[in-house]
Design an enzyme around this catalytic site. Structure first.
Site, PDB file in Angstrom:
ATOM      1  N   HIS A   1      43.969  36.259  33.258  1.00 27.16           N
ATOM      2  CA  HIS A   1      44.408  37.590  33.668  1.00 27.16           C
ATOM      3  C   HIS A   1      45.545  37.537  34.689  1.00 27.16           C
ATOM      4  CE1 HIS A   1      41.330  37.126  36.994  1.00 27.16           C
ATOM      5  NE2 HIS A   1      42.310  37.695  37.673  1.00 27.16           N
TER       6      HIS A   1
ATOM      7  N   ASP B   1      38.916  33.642  30.059  1.00 26.12           N
ATOM      8  CA  ASP B   1      39.764  34.030  31.186  1.00 26.12           C
ATOM      9  C   ASP B   1      40.343  32.822  31.922  1.00 26.12           C
ATOM     10  OD1 ASP B   1      41.166  35.660  32.870  1.00 26.12           O
ATOM     11  OD2 ASP B   1      39.457  36.214  34.129  1.00 26.12           O
TER      12      ASP B   1
ATOM     13  N   SER C   1      42.509  34.999  42.631  1.00 26.97           N
ATOM     14  CA  SER C   1      42.243  34.661  41.235  1.00 26.97           C
ATOM     15  C   SER C   1      43.022  33.427  40.825  1.00 26.97           C
ATOM     16  CB  SER C   1      42.630  35.825  40.325  1.00 26.97           C
ATOM     17  OG  SER C   1      41.761  36.908  40.487  1.00 26.97           O
TER      18      SER C   1
END
Length: 491
Positions: free
Chosen positions: A114, A159, A232
């Protein structure tokens, strides 16, 4: 045992009694009190030494890990918040920041999918190695170099993405063994929260396995180490300096860390990394059966004696599961001899043993226990793989509002059996204000435009760009195995 109400009512009196008893004992044994006082004075010193030693260990670990942590800077197309009534996902121009970890000295970096989703430009900022006695002075005088990065491959479902930068001898961190992770273990989370590159926070492993969404087989490590937007893709590190997870998301009401963070296990990251290095993408693995975790309520509703396992809710026609004899309402209790009690664990077992061509299932069918060997295969007609194969930078046709993918032999195998060979499949929709209202949807295969056969993305782009303002055009499109026409007018 004292009741809670008694304790609540009598704590003050109990404390008073203890204080009197302590003072009485001190008066009766003064030498003992002096010895205790002398011993107690040494306690703060020991505590200080212990705290300093712990601090030095963290400092050393941060110095070891930091040079391998990168800031990921992306520009391209990202998901637009407003969706349409069909549930299709559109993307628009976006910029973003995340983190990543170098896992190979030749410039291979793991981050979240992402973070780079829809990117047509990716750069990574390296962390300069700390030098001298003053880290503050070192950071003021040294800036990390910025390198262009190529998205080598990714997995939407898991992901994760792998980036490549040109370089050799880069600092790297090994991927640890997820199976050795323990609840309560100390971990450090590295990343770029809110763009503040290479920050580190400290916490514990709250749980080694969490499934936040019961309808999604993805599993995570839960930690209370502070994770915020920008973390992230950064690594979760154990005290041995191994990467045990990739920081991915948080549960929050405030928008910041509330002590509930989640990281993709290192074992899953290792699998994705090795698959992308070897094949350029992550090959999905399935046996051709839909599964559900067997709960006590479900077992009772089906009049089953079992209360743990994975129940088969459906079997894909002509799949390896059907050919091997697996049936609806079978309960899988083991995979290759290992106990099985949840769908996430079953999915993980398929990916972790990716060299095996089949799995041996322990199955309960009524009162009978069976052993069934089921071949594992990669499913065809997987829309996720279409977007994984598309390159937003070269496959984008913004005015048509799509990211396309030329239908070749590899793509055709993922589509199943298209009615007509060739064409361009819509891998993703693009939210561009200047795009025409084409009516296209993800998975559509464009065979003709304005009567011209479409053979590639470049061919489609040329034919589309030749249209004049106000000109009407029609496309022959294959959608869900049926041929149809779509028309639009150039603005």
């Amino acid at each position: 045992m004292l009741s809670a109400s008694w304790k609540a009512q009598n704590v003050p009196g109990l404390l008073t009694s203890l204080a009197i008893l302590f003072l009485t004992a001190s008066a009766m044994f003064p030498s003992l009190s002096r010895a205790q006082a002398s011993a107690s004075s040494a306690i703060p010193e020991r505590r200080t030494e212990t705290a300093q030693e712990l601090s030095r260990n963290f400092e050393s670990l941060a110095k070891q890990v930091s040079p391998a942590v990168v800031k990921v800077i992306v520009a391209g197309y990202g998901t637009v918040e407003e969706g349409d009534s069909s549930g299709a996902v559109a993307v628009g121009r976006a910029r973003g920041i995340g983190a990543g970890i170098i896992v190979d000295p030749d410039g291979y970096i793991i981050t979240n999918y992402h973070v780079v989703k829809g990117a047509d430009r990716v750069r990574v900022q390296m962390t300069p190695a700390p030098g001298g006695d003053s880290q503050a002075y070192s950071q003021l005088t040294a800036r990390g170099r910025v390198f262009p990065a190529h998205v080598l491959g990714y997995s939407k479902q898991l992901d994760l993405a792998v980036l490549k930068v040109e370089g050799t001898g880069l600092p790297m961190i090994p991927i640890g063994r997820y199976t050795k992770l323990q609840k309560g273990q100390i971990v450090l989370a590295f990343g770029s929260p809110e763009g503040l590159e290479n920050s580190v926070t400290f916490g514990l492993v709250s749980s080694v396995l969490r499934q936040p969404d019961p309808n999604n087989p993805a599993i995570y490590i839960q930690t209370d180490a502070a994770i915020n937007p920008g973390n992230s893709g950064g690594p979760l590190i154990d005290l041995d300096g191994n990467m045990v997870g990739i920081n991915t998301f948080i549960y929050t009401k405030s928008g910041g860390s509330e002590g509930i963070g989640f990281a993709i296990p290192g074992g899953v990251a290792r699998y994705v990394y090795e698959q992308i290095r070897k094949y350029g993408r992550v090959r999905r693995r399935t046996i051709g059966a839909d599964l559900q975790t067997l709960t006590p309520e479900l077992a009772q509703g089906l009049n089953m004696k079992l209360e743990e396992g994975v129940i088969v809710s459906d079997v894909t026609p002509d799949s390896t599961a059907e050919r091997a004899g697996l049936s609806i309402q079978d309960v899988i209790v083991s995979v290759d001899g290992a106990p099985m009690n949840s769908v996430p664990l079953f999915e993980l077992s398929l990916y972790m043993n990716d060299t095996a061509n089949f799995v041996t299932l322990g199955v309960m069918r009524g009162d009978s226990k069976l052993e069934i060997k089921v071949p594992v295969y990669e499913p065809a007609n997987d829309p996720e793989h279409l977007s994984e194969l598309a390159d937003p930078k070269k496959d984008l046709i913004p005015r048509l509002g799509i990211i396309g993918l030329t239908v070749n032999a590899d793509v055709e195998s993922l589509l199943g059996s298209p009615r007509i060979q060739g064409g361009v499949v819509v891998a993703a929709l693009v939210a561009d204000e200047l795009a025409v209202d084409s009516g296209l949807a993800e998975g559509d295969i464009i065979h003709t435009l304005k009567g011209v056969p479409i053979t590639s993305v470049a061919n489609l782009r040329d034919v589309f760009n030749a249209l004049k303002p106000g000109e009407a055009a029609s496309m022959q499109v294959e959608r869900a195995g049926k041929l149809t026409y779509l028309s639009f007018e150039m603005d």
